[in-house]
Design an enzyme around this catalytic site. Structure first.
Site: not given
Length: 461
Positions: A387-388
């Site tokens: 994700n990040d």
């Protein structure tokens, strides 16, 4: 044993430790490096026992048996996905052992009416403070990684002031211990440092666990080094210094990979829910869901595929399914590589370890600096549970919590397929515009199951 012979043996152990670090720097030589380190430790232990005239070998053998059984059971039972938790525990036990050994050395000296010098006194205080912080900080890190404690930062009003007060209390108690030579003050400073260890770790979010683990590893080395000065043991000083220095270097590298300072990691509260992060504005009506069959059709026409593993892969234990997907794609003449972000997962090298477990060739694992320039020539990038580390806000939004953080530029691929259970944010607590990009398809579901369905669709086609 003659002291000269002891020192020569310790020197050999120290050299083996150095060569062990060198070997551990590359997967091809990691096993050899691990064996060299173990041999160095064996030599150090045997020589130390032979050098001491008063040793209870019965207790040592009993401890060896108990520890060996526990270690063997853990080695067999603990999954590779739980290695970060294990490392956190190892760090903690090292710090706790240093604290207890320093205390026992002081008690022994007191019983023999020996007066500790300035070096031994300062080292005893350092062992107590650093060891206690390491032990309890590592237990908190273990709890967060295991899901026993809330992974997001636990913050409260005035938390920084409270930490400073406990740190000052530990130092003041250490001064009193040095002046009074009273073991009671040592246990007081250990208690204060224990609380400090909890307070230092509890506000840190799960996204920063790779940095925290490497920092705690450094702490455990520094505690061991201080204990070496307490015992006047050269090999303990050397090995502790090596661990402490390597941990600090790794911590610095991890911070650079996140474009953050160590101070920001320790006190920034990364991972808190960001006010004003409007997911509807980012995702509303823009997210395109796909089926495994549709993704398989895309892959059939691809010439180059890049797989980006993340923590979601670790949770679902999808590494073996990913290996099978790689083999199916390569059987169709498709080039496959893996993009590895330095802080993907829960500890440094987490993704590398999991992919190595599935016997994926190391040559296919590409670091961020090497793989990023190739994304524009990539037909399909498959993001699995990350994700990040693939969030383009790091490049585009200067107000984002991850602003400036180096990311994998998967958004520059012709097509991006994201395998994820939901649109839930990562540890940074912010939405990811990549999921709503025009060239992105979302494949919602468990990573292992979705990859297996992809494989079945490819085989059927």
């Amino acid at each position: 044993m003659p002291q000269a012979l002891v020192n020569i043996a310790y020197l050999i152990s120290a050299l083996l430790f150095v060569f062990a670090f060198k070997g551990l720097s590359h997967p091809r030589t990691a096993i050899r490096g691990n064996l060299l380190g173990a041999l160095g430790m064996l030599i150090a232990i045997v020589v130390t026992l032979m050098d001491k005239s008063i040793v209870s070998y019965e207790l040592i053998i009993l401890g060896f048996i108990i520890g060996g059984v526990i270690g063997a059971v853990l080695a067999i039972k603990v999954q590779m996905t739980a290695m970060p938790q294990m490392v956190a525990l190892f760090n903690g036990f090292g710090g706790g052992a240093s604290t207890l050994v320093a205390a026992l050395a002081f008690i022994e000296a007191t019983q023999l009416n020996k007066t500790l010098g300035t070096q031994e006194t300062v080292a005893t205080v350092a062992s107590g403070i650093i060891g206690a912080v390491t032990f309890w900080g590592s237990l908190v890190a273990f709890g967060k990684l295991e899901g026993i404690i809330e992974e997001r930062p636990v913050r409260y009003k005035g938390d920084q002031i409270v930490k400073i007060l406990f740190a000052l209390s530990s130092i003041i108690l250490g001064i009193y211990f040095g002046l009074e030579r009273d073991i009671s003050y040592y246990w007081y400073l250990v208690a204060a440092s224990s609380v400090l260890g909890v307070l230092l770790t509890i506000p840190i979010g799960g996204a920063d666990m790779p940095v925290v683990i490497s920092l705690l590893n450094s702490y455990s080395g520094l505690a061991a080094c201080a204990t070496g000065f307490v015992l006047n043991n050269n090999v303990l000083i050397i090995s502790g210094s090596l661990v402490g220095a390597s941990g600090i270097i790794l911590t610095n590298l991890m911070c650079k990979a996140m474009n953050r300072s160590l101070t920001n990691v320790l006190f920034g509260g990364f991972g808190e829910i960001v006010a004003g992060a409007d997911e509807d504005k980012v995702y509303g009506g823009k997210v395109k869901s796909a089926s495994p069959e549709e993704v398989a059709m895309l892959l059939e026409n691809a010439r180059r595929v890049v797989i980006v593993p993340g923590y979601g892969m670790a949770v679902s234990q999808a590494q073996f399914a990913i290996r099978d997907l790689m083999k199916v794609l390569e059987s169709k003449g498709i080039e496959v590589e893996f993009a590895i972000h330095p802080v993907a997962g829960r500890m440094p090298g987490h993704m590398n370890v999991l992919l190595a477990e599935a016997n994926i060739p190391y040559e296919k694992l590409k670091e961020m600096d090497e793989i990023n320039p190739t994304f524009e020539q990539t037909d399909v990038s498959i993001v699995i549970g990350a994700n990040d580390v693939v969030n383009p806000l790091a490049r585009t939004d200067s107000n984002s919590p991850i602003a400036g953080m180096p990311i994998l530029d998967v958004d520059k691929s012709k097509t991006v397929v994201v395998i994820k259970r939901s649109l839930a944010p990562g540890f940074a607590g912010i939405p990811n515009p990549l999921f709503a990009a025009d060239n992105t398809l979302m494949l919602f579901g468990d990573a292992k199951k979705m990859v297996q369905e992809l494989i079945n669709a490819l085989k059927e086609s």
